[in-house]
Design a protein around this motif. Structure first.
Motif, PDB file in Angstrom:
ATOM      1  N   GLU A  26       0.749  -1.134  -0.006  1.00 17.31           N
ATOM      2  CA  GLU A  26       0.012   0.070   0.027  1.00 17.31           C
ATOM      3  C   GLU A  26       0.754   1.435   0.055  1.00 17.31           C
ATOM      4  OE1 GLU A  26      -2.831  -0.183   3.077  1.00 17.31           O
ATOM      5  OE2 GLU A  26      -3.741   1.704   2.435  1.00 17.31           O
ATOM      6  N   GLU A  27       2.108   1.314   0.874  1.00 13.72           N
ATOM      7  CA  GLU A  27       3.044   2.299   0.995  1.00 13.72           C
ATOM      8  C   GLU A  27       3.501   2.597  -0.437  1.00 13.72           C
ATOM      9  OE1 GLU A  27       5.981   1.785   3.560  1.00 13.72           O
ATOM     10  OE2 GLU A  27       6.050   3.726   3.807  1.00 13.72           O
ATOM     11  N   PHE A  30       0.720   3.993  -2.866  1.00 15.41           N
ATOM     12  CA  PHE A  30       0.696   5.424  -2.643  1.00 15.41           C
ATOM     13  C   PHE A  30       1.549   6.290  -3.163  1.00 15.41           C
ATOM     14  CE2 PHE A  30       1.604   8.970   0.117  1.00 15.41           C
ATOM     15  CZ  PHE A  30       0.377   9.615   0.063  1.00 15.41           C
ATOM     16  N   HIS A  31       2.865   5.758  -3.139  1.00 14.46           N
ATOM     17  CA  HIS A  31       3.803   6.635  -3.845  1.00 14.46           C
ATOM     18  C   HIS A  31       3.746   6.848  -5.114  1.00 14.46           C
ATOM     19  CE1 HIS A  31       7.997   7.950  -3.468  1.00 14.46           C
ATOM     20  NE2 HIS A  31       7.830   7.972  -4.781  1.00 14.46           N
ATOM     21  N   ARG A  34       0.844   9.277  -5.947  1.00 10.05           N
ATOM     22  CA  ARG A  34       1.032  10.764  -5.450  1.00 10.05           C
ATOM     23  C   ARG A  34       1.977  11.407  -6.536  1.00 10.05           C
ATOM     24  NH1 ARG A  34       0.759  14.549  -4.766  1.00 10.05           N
ATOM     25  NH2 ARG A  34       0.637  16.031  -2.870  1.00 10.05           N
ATOM     26  N   GLU A  35       2.950  10.388  -7.145  1.00  9.56           N
ATOM     27  CA  GLU A  35       4.068  10.913  -8.180  1.00  9.56           C
ATOM     28  C   GLU A  35       3.203  11.218  -9.387  1.00  9.56           C
ATOM     29  OE1 GLU A  35       7.038  11.581  -7.700  1.00  9.56           O
ATOM     30  OE2 GLU A  35       7.940  11.735  -9.607  1.00  9.56           O
TER      31      GLU A  35
ATOM     32  N   HIS B  26       5.172  11.290   4.992  1.00  7.47           N
ATOM     33  CA  HIS B  26       5.219  10.055   4.211  1.00  7.47           C
ATOM     34  C   HIS B  26       6.408  10.267   3.339  1.00  7.47           C
ATOM     35  CE1 HIS B  26       3.166  11.828   0.873  1.00  7.47           C
ATOM     36  NE2 HIS B  26       2.249  12.419   1.796  1.00  7.47           N
ATOM     37  N   TRP B  28       6.888   9.683   0.150  1.00 13.40           N
ATOM     38  CA  TRP B  28       6.733  10.495  -1.311  1.00 13.40           C
ATOM     39  C   TRP B  28       7.041  12.011  -0.878  1.00 13.40           C
ATOM     40  CZ3 TRP B  28       3.780  14.899  -2.890  1.00 13.40           C
ATOM     41  CH2 TRP B  28       4.144  15.255  -4.091  1.00 13.40           C
ATOM     42  N   TRP B  66      -0.059   4.872  10.198  1.00 13.29           N
ATOM     43  CA  TRP B  66      -1.121   5.180   9.060  1.00 13.29           C
ATOM     44  C   TRP B  66      -1.719   6.383   9.291  1.00 13.29           C
ATOM     45  CZ3 TRP B  66      -0.704   3.212   4.567  1.00 13.29           C
ATOM     46  CH2 TRP B  66       0.182   1.980   4.319  1.00 13.29           C
ATOM     47  N   SER B  69      -3.214  11.648   3.983  1.00 17.33           N
ATOM     48  CA  SER B  69      -2.307  12.640   3.455  1.00 17.33           C
ATOM     49  C   SER B  69      -2.935  13.739   2.953  1.00 17.33           C
ATOM     50  CB  SER B  69      -1.662  11.894   2.179  1.00 17.33           C
ATOM     51  OG  SER B  69      -2.678  11.596   1.325  1.00 17.33           O
ATOM     52  N   ALA B  75      -2.008   6.912   3.946  1.00 12.32           N
ATOM     53  CA  ALA B  75      -0.380   7.082   3.797  1.00 12.32           C
ATOM     54  C   ALA B  75       0.422   6.823   5.258  1.00 12.32           C
ATOM     55  CB  ALA B  75       0.156   8.577   3.207  1.00 12.32           C
ATOM     56  N   ARG B  76       1.448   6.273   4.809  1.00  8.36           N
ATOM     57  CA  ARG B  76       2.401   5.752   6.184  1.00  8.36           C
ATOM     58  C   ARG B  76       3.148   7.069   6.427  1.00  8.36           C
ATOM     59  NH1 ARG B  76       6.242   1.374   7.315  1.00  8.36           N
ATOM     60  NH2 ARG B  76       5.307   0.257   9.082  1.00  8.36           N
ATOM     61  N   TYR B  78       5.952   8.872   8.719  1.00 13.84           N
ATOM     62  CA  TYR B  78       7.129   8.591   9.779  1.00 13.84           C
ATOM     63  C   TYR B  78       7.486   9.757  10.800  1.00 13.84           C
ATOM     64  CZ  TYR B  78       7.983   4.736   6.495  1.00 13.84           C
ATOM     65  OH  TYR B  78       7.792   3.494   5.917  1.00 13.84           O
TER      66      TYR B  78
END
Lengths: 908, 109
Positions: A26-27, A30-31, A34-35, B26, B28, B66, B69, B75-76, B78
């Motif tokens: 999922e992480e 998501f990246h 988003r990109e 997160h 990204w 979690w 976003s 989103a995860r 940190y």
């Protein structure tokens, strides 16, 4: 804080593996999105944005892999993967798995059960404080060897050495002690000890107190300390027991304390003591008149002392060396010369930590224990051998799979790891099954009525043993097959040509396995037969008197409050009433001494040597005893109304005893005495035929035919009795009437036991039966295991030869010829194995016969049975093994021969 | 691509920790932030970003939770742990020493 995070993250990665994987997915997802959004915002179309994002991103799987590795769980992952893979394979081959787990479970279970017995007896740590300052003190016999007994007088002399010993204590061996609890008479054990007992051992009562020196004086009110295990088991750990009165051996005794938690008994060999009483209570409670009468308490005492700070073992030895001759000089003249208590001028002082049971008994004890352990490890060895064979077979069947995996780039190490993991999983499952079996066996064993309570618990040491055993077996039976299976020559393996023609003359691993398995199972069967032989012999000896139609009623008038002097009249009335019952032909009073030493030392009058002439068993028999049991009289007369308290002591001896001590069957008129009692001369008034039983409820059924004599119950001064009665009708039906008569005499008289003599004999054989069954099961187990192994090996070699068989069949060989050619090879191996096994069995029998008949340690004798080398039994064992083995070979051979040659050629 | 510099191996940890010291973020966003603040000079490859994030979390410098976003997706995020904050200081000091040393060498040769 950081450590906590690390632990948490690591645990999470291990426990929530699935969750972590989807998190990672999922992480990354998501990246990407988003990109994509960002690129779209820069003016790209959605499609182009997504493509570019993906390009920028790189390999998703590689990132995942790298992220996983970053967590440092790679090794765990590999282990988990191997485990999952192994479990899957084992579940798929469930037939093989079930067989393997069963085999291992039985073998490990047998080992664990035996180990927990040995653990209970030999290895459990004693709870004594500062054990290295404790010493055991023994008086020596005339040969200078430590005796099992120290007289109370001698103990008191030893206790005088307070400059060396900080404290000294004496306690008897556990003696039978019946007590009244919840309306019934229970049998238990009691130790009679000094007030200093706990001080020496460095222990504290878990509740209440120990008895003190004033309660140790003669005439003091009776008090007792209840053993911790008896308290928790029989008294449900009820603290209100303190201060209550329990009738022990008929006498009212006040419970003043509960024993230390982990303390089972002075001997500390797994026997549990229920009561501790002051030594002086022995006079009032003992059923043996000798102990009640004597000015000195003649009882088998163990003496332990705690060394003072600074005092050494050498000093203690030196002091006791000085004391020893004085003790001998103080003995009565008659005791100095002979008897069981013949004391020599020496004392042995040993550190308690160096003794398990008794210095003289430890070696035979350990020998027996290790012997049994060796037998069960043989079973385990067979099981391992078998599984190794089965795995070899499986490995051969998987040659192609393994070759494919090797060709695809798996390393040999990985494959060996997989295969080992499988065998470890198998052995762990087997270990768990084994623990369950062992627990179940011990439960069953606990259900058997034994004369003593053995503390059998599956403790951590036993569990550790079982688990270590299963791990070791896992590697032991898994490694060699795994190494062999992965040593594949790639090309022929893939081309199905990896099977070289079999060479029967070569000493291969498999051939050796067959020979060893057969030999060991023959050995096991041989051992079993020795024991069964022994048991049968014991049974045969016993049937020397007529058992059917005899009923037995045991009572003790002291529980009804009668003084010791009055009990004989009560019993006599009871006997008369029972004799008058309809159908009763005769009735008699009797008393056997179960759990007591059973034998007494005999000194014959006029014998040139005043030393003991040997041991003989003694039974107390009242008038009517011999008619009731139909024991034929050979010479003289039996007991009658003439033999009362106050008239000269008389005895009836068996023909064996007459021959042994008096040189002739007609020994009437001769005199002998108990070697331990100076003035116990008795005259032989009659000689009867041997019966075989040592006592009415003998537990020493394995003894050789005993020399035995009877004394008159009416001259005994005994306080408990068993009324035996013979009826023309049904003995079981008579029991009810006998109990009614008992209540008619005095309604408070307790029924301790009421059973027919047949039942009693059956029950007395419970323990040896358990052992015989156990050995039989082991032998059978060995045979079953060996047959499975044989079957596997033969099936294996047949499978590998199927191509050869196919060619031979195609060329016109008859199926019978094929079967024979296979069976012949196997029969040769079975023959070699059987011969080795037989030779070993005979060697063991010879060794047993060569050992001395008994290892005397002072308390009774440990008899070692001398087996007959019976050719019929040996031939039978060999035949059984051969038949089973050949049958195991035949089935797969026939199957091979029935195969369609075409199928056989195309096979694999 | 040629004018963007790949983050030097070993300094990525420092950059990530320093970046999220400002607040939970997160993956990204961390990459974007590093790129923006360095005026597009530094570019974080995803192939090294996520393993680094997981390694740092695993080492206990940061935790991940979690959250939602800026574009309303799960989103995860940190964030630094207390040990992580100390680690940032140590890493910054280490970097300063290192870069000072490298600069000196470059100037004097």
């Amino acid at each position: 804080m950081r450590a906590w995070h690390i632990v948490r993250s690591r645990l999470r990665s291990l426990l929530f593996r699935g969750g972590r994987e989807s998190d990672l997915d999922e992480e990354l997802q998501f990246h990407l999105e988003r990109e994509t959004e960002r690129l779209q915002a820069n003016g790209l179309s959605r499609e182009d944005a997504r493509l570019q994002a993906l390009r920028l991103f790189g390999g998703v799987e590689q990132i995942k892999e790298a992220s996983r590795d970053a967590r440092g769980t790679a090794a765990f992952d590999a282990l988990a993967r191997d485990t999952r893979y192994g479990v899957r394979r084992l579940v798929r081959d469930w037939r093989f798995t079930t067989a393997a787990v069963l085999i291992l479970g039985l073998a490990i279970g047998a080992n664990t059960a035996i180990f927990s017995l040995v653990n209970a007896v030999l290895f459990r740590d004693s709870p004594f404080a500062d054990r290295d300052r404790l010493v055991n003190i023994y008086q020596n016999d005339l040969a200078g060897k430590p005796l099992a007994v120290v007289s109370y007088d001698s103990y008191q002399e030893m206790a005088q050495y307070t400059d060396i010993f900080a404290a000294t204590m004496a306690a008897t061996i556990p003696m039978p002690a019946r007590y009244l609890h919840e309306g019934g008479i229970r049998s238990g054990t009691a130790e009679y000890a000094t007030a200093s007992y706990l001080d020496v051992l460095g222990l504290r009562p878990s509740l209440g107190r120990w008895f003190d020196a004033t309660e140790e004086r003669p005439g003091a009110p009776l008090v007792a300390v209840l053993g911790y295990q008896a308290w928790t088991r029989a008294f449900r750990a009820d603290p209100s027991i303190l201060g209550r009165i329990v009738r022990i051996e008929g006498a009212p005794v006040t419970i003043v304390g509960i024993g230390p938690v982990h303390h089972r008994g002075t001997l500390d060999v797994g026997l549990v003591t229920d009561f501790w009483l002051p030594v002086t209570a022995l006079r009032e409670l003992s059923a043996m008149p000798v102990m009640r009468a004597g000015p000195t308490i003649i009882a088998p005492f163990f003496v332990k002392a705690r060394l003072r700070e600074g005092a050494t073992l050498a000093q203690a030895k030196a002091a006791m060396d000085v004391l020893a001759p004085r003790l001998v000089a103080a003995l009565p003249e008659e005791l100095r010369g002979g008897g069981e208590l013949a004391v020599g001028p020496g004392i042995t002082v040993v550190a308690t930590t160096d003794v398990r049971v008794h210095p003289q008994a430890d070696a035979p004890f350990m020998a027996i224990a290790s012997g049994v352990l060796v037998v069960v490890s043989l079973v385990l060895a067979i099981a391992c051998g078998n599984l190794a064979t089965l795995l070899l077979v499986r490995g051969a069947a998987r040659t192609k799979e393994i070759a494919v995996r090797l060709a695809l780039g798996a390393t040999r190490r990985q494959l060996v790891r997989h295969l080992l993991m499988e065998s470890l999983l198998l052995s762990l499952a087997g270990g768990i099954a084994g623990c369950i079996l062992a627990w179940w066996a011990l439960q069953a064993l606990r259900g058997v009525e034994l004369p003593v309570t053995v503390d059998l618990t599956v403790d951590s040491r036993v569990l550790a043993f079982a688990m270590a055993l299963s791990l070791i077996t896992g590697v032991a039976f898994g490694l060699a097959p795994a190494l062999k299976a992965t040593k594949v020559d790639l090309l022929p393996g893939l081309r199905d040509e990896g099977v070289p023609p079999i060479d029967r003359r070569r000493l291969t691993l498999k051939n050796a396995l067959i020979v060893v398995q057969v030999a060991v199972s023959v050995l096991l069967l041989g051992g079993t037969s020795i024991f069964l032989q022994q048991l049968a012999a014991a049974r045969e000896r016993r049937v020397g008197h007529a058992v059917d139609g005899v009923a037995m009623l045991e009572t003790d008038a002291r529980f009804a409050g009668y003084p010791a002097a009055a009990v004989v009249n009560v019993y006599d009335e009871l006997r008369r009433r029972i004799a008058a019952l309809p159908g009763v032909q005769s009735a008699a009073l009797a008393y056997g001494l179960p759990m007591q030493s059973g034998t007494v030392a005999i000194v014959v009058e006029g014998a040139s040597d005043t030393r003991s002439n040997g041991d003989s068993a003694m039974i107390w028999a009242g008038p009517g005893f011999f008619e009731t049991l139909r024991i034929p009289l050979l010479h003289g007369r039996v007991f009658d109304a003439r033999d009362r308290a106050g008239t000269p002591s008389v005895a009836v001896v068996t023909e064996t005893m007459a021959r042994q001590y008096f040189g002739a069957v007609d020994a009437v008129g001769r005199r002998f005495r108990n070697g331990n009692q100076p003035n116990s001369w008795m005259e032989v008034i009659g000689v009867v035929r041997d019966t075989g039983a040592r006592s009415l409820s003998p537990d020493d059924v394995l003894a050789r035919p005993p020399s035995q004599f009877y004394r008159s119950y009416t001259q005994s001064g005994l306080v408990a009795t068993t009324v035996i009665a013979r009826t023309s009708g049904d003995a079981a039906a008579l029991l009810g009437a006998m109990q009614r008569e008992l209540r008619a005499v005095d309604v408070t008289l307790p029924v301790i036991t009421a059973q027919t003599m047949a039942q009693d004999l059956e029950r007395s054989q419970a323990a040896p039966k358990v052992v015989a069954t156990f050995l039989g099961v082991l032998g059978g187990l060995g045979l079953v295991l060996a047959s499975i192994g044989l079957y596997a090996v033969v099936a294996f070699s047949v499978a590998r030869r199927s191509r050869e068989i196919g060619i031979r069949m195609a060329l016109g060989a008859r199926s019978r010829q094929v079967v024979w050619s296979i069976a012949r090879g196997v029969a040769g191996l079975i023959g070699v194995g059987t011969s080795i096994g037989l030779v070993l069995t005979i060697l063991i029998m010879l060794a047993l016969r060569a050992t001395s008949g008994s290892a005397g340690i002072g308390i009774g004798n440990m008899d070692v049975y001398r087996p007959d080398i019976d050719p019929v039994t040996l031939v039978a064992i060999a035949a059984v093994t051969a038949v089973v083995g050949v049958a195991a070979a035949f089935v797969p051979a026939r199957r091979a021969a029935r195969m369609d040659p075409l199928v056989a050629l195309r096979y694999e | 691509m040629s004018d963007e510099t790949d983050v030097l191996q070993g300094t990525l940890d420092l950059l990530i920790l320093r970046t999220i010291a400002l607040g939970p973020m997160h993956g990204w966003a961390i990459a974007q932030r590093i790129q923006q603040i360095s005026d597009d000079l530094l570019r974080v490859q995803q192939g090294s970003l996520y393993p680094a994030l997981h390694r740092l979390e695993h080492q206990g410098w940061m935790t991940a939770d979690w959250g939602v976003s800026e574009n309303n997706r799960r989103a995860r995020f940190y964030s630094l742990t207390r040990a992580g904050r100390k680690q940032v200081e140590a890493e910054v000091a280490k970097w300063e020493r290192l870069s000072a040393g490298v600069n000196l060498v470059l100037q004097r040769t």
